[in-house]
Design an enzyme around this catalytic site. Structure first.
Site, PDB file in Angstrom:
ATOM      1  N   SER A  95       0.833  -1.198   0.000  1.00  0.00           N
ATOM      2  CA  SER A  95       0.000   0.000   0.000  1.00  0.00           C
ATOM      3  C   SER A  95       0.876   1.259   0.000  1.00  0.00           C
ATOM      4  O   SER A  95       1.760   1.391  -0.839  1.00  0.00           O
ATOM      5  CB  SER A  95      -0.953  -0.066   1.207  1.00  0.00           C
ATOM      6  OG  SER A  95      -1.922   0.939   1.152  1.00  0.00           O
ATOM      7  N   ASP A 217      -9.945  -4.555  -5.665  1.00  0.00           N
ATOM      8  CA  ASP A 217      -9.371  -3.824  -4.533  1.00  0.00           C
ATOM      9  C   ASP A 217     -10.114  -2.496  -4.403  1.00  0.00           C
ATOM     10  O   ASP A 217     -10.079  -1.673  -5.321  1.00  0.00           O
ATOM     11  CB  ASP A 217      -7.867  -3.600  -4.786  1.00  0.00           C
ATOM     12  CG  ASP A 217      -7.156  -2.846  -3.662  1.00  0.00           C
ATOM     13  OD1 ASP A 217      -7.832  -2.203  -2.835  1.00  0.00           O
ATOM     14  OD2 ASP A 217      -5.916  -2.888  -3.630  1.00  0.00           O
ATOM     15  N   HIS A 246      -7.602  -5.268  -0.446  1.00  0.00           N
ATOM     16  CA  HIS A 246      -6.423  -4.404  -0.395  1.00  0.00           C
ATOM     17  C   HIS A 246      -5.286  -4.995   0.448  1.00  0.00           C
ATOM     18  O   HIS A 246      -4.166  -4.508   0.406  1.00  0.00           O
ATOM     19  CB  HIS A 246      -6.832  -3.031   0.167  1.00  0.00           C
ATOM     20  CG  HIS A 246      -5.770  -1.988   0.048  1.00  0.00           C
ATOM     21  ND1 HIS A 246      -5.270  -1.564  -1.178  1.00  0.00           N
ATOM     22  CD2 HIS A 246      -5.095  -1.267   0.989  1.00  0.00           C
ATOM     23  CE1 HIS A 246      -4.332  -0.646  -0.974  1.00  0.00           C
ATOM     24  NE2 HIS A 246      -4.214  -0.444   0.322  1.00  0.00           N
TER      25      HIS A 246
END
Length: 270
Positions: A95, A217, A246
């Site tokens: 991320s 996602d 995610h």
């Protein structure tokens, strides 16, 4: 124990010759890598750390000005590598840490032999000729909800971000680490991440990048992985996985861990 080690809950495990650094994303901590770590211990020295602001870190160390941009986190990553006297590593980042790693690699490309990115995005907001997945109105509503009732927001956001079963262990785990963050810090971090725009620096990244992405996602549309591939300055490769959500390394380890290990062990073929 030095201040850097203590502040980031630094851990070094394993006995290999090569170093691998695992960097987590928003709302989690180093525990998000629990399914990956056992597979690395024989071949690597594994460096685990927590980003400042994670629920496991001391909130007194969180400097709202320093962490108003992703550069603050990139300086932390470089300080950790210096503290451990690491002269080359594989960086596996999830991320927001993908862009943090990208920033760090621009100033010190010598420190990174490759970057493996999971669920990475250079910009979350839609723009002309760019689809990031969010309009400003969406983000304003998200920030308002976080500010109004953080616990309720966590309960709603965790299953959306993780995807799949509402009752899953991964949802419970993400809810726990999200809720461990101090609410004002969580809001500040979320604003920094979701309002960031790193598109202009991508061409300066020369370290090889392996871009791994879930087919579905909430935070990062699949087209973003192709955008990264087209715009990064060095060699890159994309693999879209059949995972949902995610945090696929937490929610779909049976799919994601073998893919991760392959990209860690094998370089991009020229």
């Amino acid at each position: 124990m030095g201040i850097v080690e203590e502040a980031h809950n630094l851990k070094v495990l394993g006995s290999g010759d090569r170093v691998i650094v695992l960097a987590h994303g928003f709302g989690t901590d180093q525990s998000v890598w629990k399914h990956l770590v056992p597979h690395l211990l024989e071949d690597f020295r594994v460096v685990l750390y927590d980003n400042m602001g994670a629920g496991t870190t001391n909130p007194d160390y969180f400097d709202f000005n320093r962490y108003a941009t992703l550069e603050g986190y990139a300086y932390d990553l470089l300080a950790i590598l210096e503290e451990l006297q690491v002269d080359s590593c594989i960086l596996v980042c999830h991320s927001v840490s993908a862009m943090i790693g990208a920033i760090a690699s621009i100033s010190r490309p010598d420190l990174f032999s490759k970057i493996v990115m999971i669920s990475a995005s250079p910009r979350y907001l839609n723009d002309v000729d760019y689809y990031g997945g969010f309009e400003q109105e969406d983000l304003d509503q998200l920030f308002d909800a976080m500010g109004a009732n953080y616990k309720a927001w966590c309960s709603g956001f965790a299953p959306l971000a993780v995807g799949g079963d509402m009752e899953s262990i991964a949802v419970q785990e993400f809810s726990r680490t999200l809720f461990n963050m101090r609410p004002d810090i969580a809001l500040s971090v979320a604003q920094t991440i979701f309002q960031s725009d790193m598109r202009q620096i991508l061409n300066l990244v020369t370290v090889p990048c392996h871009i791994l992405q879930s087919i579905k996602d909430l935070a990062v549309p699949v087209v973003v992985s192709e955008y990264l591939h087209q715009n990064l300055g060095g060699e890159s490769i994309v693999e879209v996985m059949t995972s949902d959500g995610h945090l696929p390394q937490l929610s779909s380890p049976e799919i994601v861990i073998p893919v991760l290990l392959r990209h860690i062990r094998h370089d991009i073929k020229s």
